[in-house]
Structures are given as structure tokens and as C-alpha cells.
Motif scaffolding. Sequence first.
Motif, mmCIF file in Angstrom:
data_model
loop_
_atom_site.group_PDB
_atom_site.id
_atom_site.type_symbol
_atom_site.label_atom_id
_atom_site.label_comp_id
_atom_site.label_asym_id
_atom_site.label_seq_id
_atom_site.Cartn_x
_atom_site.Cartn_y
_atom_site.Cartn_z
ATOM 1 N N MET A 1 0.617 46.079 -30.656
ATOM 2 C CA MET A 1 -0.094 46.161 -31.922
ATOM 3 C C MET A 1 -0.660 44.806 -32.345
ATOM 4 S SD MET A 1 0.357 49.266 -32.137
ATOM 5 C CE MET A 1 1.064 49.671 -30.547
ATOM 6 N N LYS A 2 -0.563 43.806 -31.467
ATOM 7 C CA LYS A 2 -0.983 42.445 -31.811
ATOM 8 C C LYS A 2 -2.492 42.338 -32.004
ATOM 9 C CE LYS A 2 2.887 40.222 -29.430
ATOM 10 N NZ LYS A 2 3.283 39.273 -28.353
ATOM 11 N N LYS A 3 -3.238 43.272 -31.417
ATOM 12 C CA LYS A 3 -4.691 43.191 -31.495
ATOM 13 C C LYS A 3 -5.185 43.377 -32.920
ATOM 14 C CE LYS A 3 -8.805 44.972 -29.164
ATOM 15 N NZ LYS A 3 -9.315 45.852 -28.093
ATOM 16 N N TRP A 4 -4.423 44.131 -33.730
ATOM 17 C CA TRP A 4 -4.827 44.408 -35.090
ATOM 18 C C TRP A 4 -3.798 43.824 -36.055
ATOM 19 C CZ3 TRP A 4 -4.813 48.133 -31.182
ATOM 20 C CH2 TRP A 4 -6.079 48.428 -30.678
ATOM 21 N N LYS A 5 -4.250 43.052 -37.009
ATOM 22 C CA LYS A 5 -3.351 42.354 -37.926
ATOM 23 C C LYS A 5 -2.582 43.322 -38.813
ATOM 24 C CE LYS A 5 -6.505 38.418 -38.192
ATOM 25 N NZ LYS A 5 -7.378 37.611 -39.095
ATOM 26 N N ASN A 6 -3.240 44.416 -39.190
ATOM 27 C CA ASN A 6 -2.638 45.372 -40.108
ATOM 28 C C ASN A 6 -3.402 46.691 -40.020
ATOM 29 O OD1 ASN A 6 -5.047 44.960 -41.673
ATOM 30 N ND2 ASN A 6 -4.077 43.118 -42.545
ATOM 31 N N ALA A 7 -2.959 47.675 -40.790
ATOM 32 C CA ALA A 7 -3.587 48.991 -40.747
ATOM 33 C C ALA A 7 -5.051 48.962 -41.190
ATOM 34 C CB ALA A 7 -2.783 49.979 -41.588
ATOM 35 N N PRO A 8 -5.410 48.264 -42.273
ATOM 36 C CA PRO A 8 -6.830 48.197 -42.655
ATOM 37 C C PRO A 8 -7.699 47.586 -41.559
ATOM 38 C CG PRO A 8 -5.471 47.561 -44.511
ATOM 39 C CD PRO A 8 -4.552 47.676 -43.328
ATOM 40 N N ASP A 9 -7.175 46.567 -40.883
ATOM 41 C CA ASP A 9 -7.903 45.937 -39.782
ATOM 42 C C ASP A 9 -8.144 46.944 -38.659
ATOM 43 O OD1 ASP A 9 -9.059 43.724 -38.408
ATOM 44 O OD2 ASP A 9 -7.252 43.591 -37.190
ATOM 45 N N LYS B 1 4.164 53.307 -40.584
ATOM 46 C CA LYS B 1 4.536 52.169 -41.421
ATOM 47 C C LYS B 1 3.871 52.155 -42.793
ATOM 48 C CE LYS B 1 4.559 48.068 -39.566
ATOM 49 N NZ LYS B 1 5.937 47.593 -39.746
ATOM 50 N N THR B 2 2.781 52.942 -42.953
ATOM 51 C CA THR B 2 1.994 52.848 -44.175
ATOM 52 C C THR B 2 2.212 54.039 -45.095
ATOM 53 O OG1 THR B 2 0.124 53.856 -43.009
ATOM 54 C CG2 THR B 2 0.185 51.460 -43.105
ATOM 55 N N THR B 3 1.646 53.938 -46.301
ATOM 56 C CA THR B 3 1.749 55.027 -47.285
ATOM 57 C C THR B 3 0.390 55.199 -47.966
ATOM 58 O OG1 THR B 3 2.431 53.480 -49.021
ATOM 59 C CG2 THR B 3 4.187 54.571 -47.761
ATOM 60 N N GLY B 4 0.294 56.218 -48.794
ATOM 61 C CA GLY B 4 -0.886 56.414 -49.627
ATOM 62 C C GLY B 4 -2.148 56.714 -48.860
ATOM 63 N N GLU B 5 -3.285 56.199 -49.374
ATOM 64 C CA GLU B 5 -4.589 56.504 -48.797
ATOM 65 C C GLU B 5 -4.693 56.028 -47.350
ATOM 66 O OE1 GLU B 5 -9.376 55.656 -49.498
ATOM 67 O OE2 GLU B 5 -7.866 54.381 -50.463
ATOM 68 N N ILE B 6 -4.159 54.849 -47.051
ATOM 69 C CA ILE B 6 -4.228 54.331 -45.678
ATOM 70 C C ILE B 6 -3.521 55.280 -44.722
ATOM 71 C CG2 ILE B 6 -3.556 52.443 -44.147
ATOM 72 C CD1 ILE B 6 -5.819 51.694 -45.965
ATOM 73 N N LYS B 7 -2.369 55.779 -45.122
ATOM 74 C CA LYS B 7 -1.626 56.716 -44.258
ATOM 75 C C LYS B 7 -2.424 58.008 -44.050
ATOM 76 C CE LYS B 7 2.951 58.843 -43.724
ATOM 77 N NZ LYS B 7 3.375 57.976 -42.609
ATOM 78 N N THR B 8 -3.064 58.485 -45.118
ATOM 79 C CA THR B 8 -3.872 59.697 -45.014
ATOM 80 C C THR B 8 -5.025 59.495 -44.041
ATOM 81 O OG1 THR B 8 -3.335 60.362 -47.276
ATOM 82 C CG2 THR B 8 -5.296 61.342 -46.286
ATOM 83 N N ARG B 9 -5.698 58.355 -44.173
ATOM 84 C CA ARG B 9 -6.833 58.075 -43.289
ATOM 85 C C ARG B 9 -6.389 57.925 -41.838
ATOM 86 N NH1 ARG B 9 -10.142 53.142 -45.556
ATOM 87 N NH2 ARG B 9 -11.331 53.637 -43.655
ATOM 88 N N LEU B 10 -5.285 57.253 -41.616
ATOM 89 C CA LEU B 10 -4.762 57.143 -40.250
ATOM 90 C C LEU B 10 -4.338 58.502 -39.715
ATOM 91 C CD1 LEU B 10 -2.729 53.818 -40.527
ATOM 92 C CD2 LEU B 10 -4.748 54.216 -39.082
ATOM 93 N N GLY B 11 -3.928 59.397 -40.625
ATOM 94 C CA GLY B 11 -3.592 60.760 -40.220
ATOM 95 C C GLY B 11 -4.798 61.492 -39.643
#
Length: 609
Positions: free
Chosen positions: A1-9, A69-79
Amino acid sequence: MKKWKNAPDLLVYLNETYARLHYAFEKNFWIAAMGDHSVNKKKDVALAARDAFRCNRDVADAVDFYHKKTTGEIKTRLGYWKRFFSSHQVPLQAEKIKQQIDALQTKIETHRARRTEGYVDPKTKKFIPTSRNAMGALMRTNPDEAVRKACFEAVEKLPLAGLGEYITMVGLRNRYARILGYEDFYSYKLAVEEGMTKAELFSLFDEIYHKTQYAFADIRTLEKEKKPNLRKPWNFFYMFSGSFTKEEDPYFPFERAIERWGRSFAALGIDFKRGSLVFDLLDRKGKYNNGFCHWPKNVYYKQGQYLPATAQFTCNVVLGTPGETATGFLTLFHEGGHAAHLLNARMKDICVTTEYPPLSTAWAETQSMFLDTLYSSIEWKMRYAISNEGAPYPFELFERKVRELSVLRPIGAINPVSMVCEFERTVYEEKHLTKTKLISIAKKVMKKYRDYSVDTISILETPHLYSWESACSYHGYGLATLALHQWREHFYKRDGYVVDNPRVGKEMQHVWHYGATKTFPEFVKLATGKKLSASAYIAAVTKSDARVIADAKKKIATLSKKRRYTTVVNLNASITLVDGKKVIADNKKGFKQMTARYASWLTTKYPSL
């Protein structure tokens, strides 16, 4: 997962990468489909790159990791992305087979685009170069039975040269599906696109078939008593609609088609959200011989900013041939409905604003077919179908059509869809498919659903069979037919009218905003307030003639009390009208000026209009 700093990235990477790969393929796909096959290699390379991204396990694993690892809108979008990748993740062995399928598909499409098409004139015995679409139109409208039969015989020969390649493709598609754990390719496509099994789908279609097959006996009686040789395939549609086609043609001047389409959409309150539209509407040699809409650029958000989409759609109007202008009108509404659907998506992620899974084929077709039934309704015709001499469409003509064609009503919508679906199901279930078996299956299925007195394999000319995206997806039209009848029933019961009803456009755009974030059953329930049912469809196709005519009068009376749309047409879109690589007109100076320029070009190119 090192390629991406975080979920938004990661989300930024997913959207920007897929948008780039998607565009690279769709750009070359359009060029090839419009007849320029010099880009075939580029198209195949771009397709492989797009598919490689959709199958990328590292990226899919990253989506899974951050989704946990995430919650809320970010988790929904990753879903949404999780569902997207789950629809496309395949083992390496299957990826290699898909590449073989893609190459074979290109070969088949190139052959179909370049093959010699035409018929032998029964009088002169000379070969007349004529496109597949033009021969189909001649079979529907030419008064000379010998010409209609010659066209039929020519069309019967067209698919024969490609049977070997098609059989190879069927085998490869089945191997692909079995690697993924499915019985065959049909089971795979149905599960991925609609979340259904073959048993569920065909039990529904079989029920409708059994409740409407009485029409075949009525047709045989009609042939015996009034219309000799009606059931010959080159006579069937001509005897039912040939004269009506010619009577109706004057009310659908094609130079007025775009204007009336735009006014109708504007009256519904539909807008294209600052998107771009490209139309290529006339038949040409080498051009893909079926109407379609695609989106080289889809809606998504970049750095929080909405990016409008682009839709391009095409049809194959053969001007000068009876019935073709009405076909052009229909395509504008149908493909225009597809375009409006996804240009109105308001989701932040491109994976749920494209025409590919997880979007339901059935839900996508519900939008286009709902809007083409708007055009084909008697209410629309009474308001919009006017000849160049100013004569309105006559209700008396509608009444005669209802009575003359009533025998077809029970089998006119779902049966042609069921026919293609049953053909494909049987083909993909056949353990040792050969050319002889393939021809036999085609004849048997067409006999069941057409009951012609002469065998035919014309089902093998259905373009959907040869494309990965549309193969084993024809059921979408059938499911959509049920849904659109249910949706229309909802509006009629509440408002009494659909044509020029701004509440209809408003509600359609409300569900369009969700893109592909819901399943087909969920969307039907959201749109109509009820679960999907065949009841509205069956009620519509089994009505008596008197009831059909009385209902039409009631709808027309309701619409007549509503004001006509008189505002300047503004669909909130950049529109370009082309013929191949040639730009004919655009709406930079307004919709009215664009349609006038296109009409002038048409009448110059075809003085007989």
C-alpha cells in the motif's frame, strides 16, 4: 500500500487512471466503428490496457485495504470500486483468453464491415450493391415480392462466411467463464450484469411466452383467410406494415428529426449537464450496422470539481428508403436517452458512471427504451408528427394500425428479445458446437418465436452476438421492457400524461444521479415505488383494440390541456452533427441554427427529400 499515501490519494489515482484508459479505448473504438479500421491495432492495445487495469490485483488489494480502514463517504466510494474490481478480477489464464477473444472480435467486426453486401435483381439478374440495413428496409417496404425475396436470400448468406470464427469465439468465451467458476458464458454475463440466474430469467420469459403464444394461431388463421403467404419471412413485415410505413413517412421528415427530438427532451426538462454530444446518423459502407451510444468521457470529480461527460451516438438511416426516417427519429430518442442517463450521473467516481458493470444492462436500457416509447406513442405523434406541408398525423391512421396489427401486439415486444436470449443460451450450452448445429439452433429458435413458413438463420445477423459487451446481454431489453411499462403506468396513473411532462424528466434525472450505485431491482423500486412485475406489460399487450383506442383518446385529451413547449431549446450541451469525419453543424450559435444548417445539408445531399 506504499504507492498511495492514504485513501483519498488512492481515489485520485483510480479515477484519473481509469478515465485516461477508458478514453484511449473509446476514442479508437468510435473511429473504427465509423468505418476507419486503420486504428484497429491501437484499439486492441488500448482495450488490453484498460482491461489490465480492471484486472489489476495490486490495485484491487489496495482498495480492499483502505476500504477496511476508512469510514463515511470515503468508505462508500471505495465500496463502489471494490464492487467494480470484483466484476473484472480474473486469473492470468483468463486474461490471456480475453486477449484472444478481443483479437478475434476485431477480426469478425472488420470482416463484417468490409464484406460485399447486396442482392441479385430478380429481373436483370445483376448484382445490386446494397447494405444489410438497406436490404432490411426493402424487405419491409418494397411492393415487389421478388425483390423482397431476393433481399431475404442475400441476407441469409451474409453470416455463413463467419460461422467458424463465431464458433471459436463461443468456445473461448465459455473457457473464460468456466475459469471464473461459471457454467458457461451466459451464466457469467447474467450474474455479473444483473445478479440473476438463467433459471430466474427464463422462467420469467417463458411465462410471458406461454401467456401470449395464442397470437401465432391467430396469425395462421389470418394467413389462411385473408393474407396468403403472410408467414414467408420476406412477406411478414411488409404485409403488416409496408403500407403503413409509406403512409406515415410524410409525418416524419428527417430534416426535422433533431429539432423535434430536442424540443421533446427540453419539454420534459431534460438537460445534459454541460456535456458534449456527437451524432453520426446516416448509413455508410463500413460503418457499424446498428445504432449505439458510448461515452468516451464519463462524469467524475477531479479535485472536487465536476467534469462533464461526452456521449457519441450513431444510427444507420438509409434516406430515400421508406420507413428509414422514422427509424432515425426512434434512434434519436433511444440513444439520446442513453446519453442523458449517464451525462446526468452525479457520482464522484468514474467506475459508477460508465456503461460497463457494475451498471445494470437492464437499467440502462430502461432509460433509452422509456424515451423511445415517448416518441412512438400516439400522444407524441398527435403533437409533433407534422408533414412538411403542415398536415398533422391523422388519428384515423392510428386506429387502422391498431386494428390491422392487433394480432402482433401480444408477441411484438418481449418475443424478439426472448428469441435472441434463447438462441444464445442454447449455443453456449451446446457441448460440441459445429456449423451444422449452429444453423440448426438458429432455425429452431426462429421457428419457435417467429413461426415463419420458411426456415431462416437471420438471427445470426444480430450484431450483439459478436461483441463482448453485448453478447449474452440481450435480456436487458426484455427486463427493461417490463420496467418501462411499469414506469409509464406509474406516471399515467398519477399525472394522466407523459409527453411534455416536466415531472417525468425531473424524476428520471433524480434516479439518473445515482449512476450505477444500485441494482436493477433497487432502481425499479426507487423509480416506480413497486417491485418489478410483468403485470403492466401483460396488461398492455393483451388489451382489446377498443380499449387501446379509448385509452389513446383519453391520453390525447389530457395532453391537449397542457401547453406546448415554446421556449428556445437549450439542452445545456455542446452538440456536433457529423457524417464520418466531416462536421456538418454544431450549436455554437444556437440549437435552431444548428438544425437549420443540418436540414440544408441533408436536402442538398438528398434533393428528393
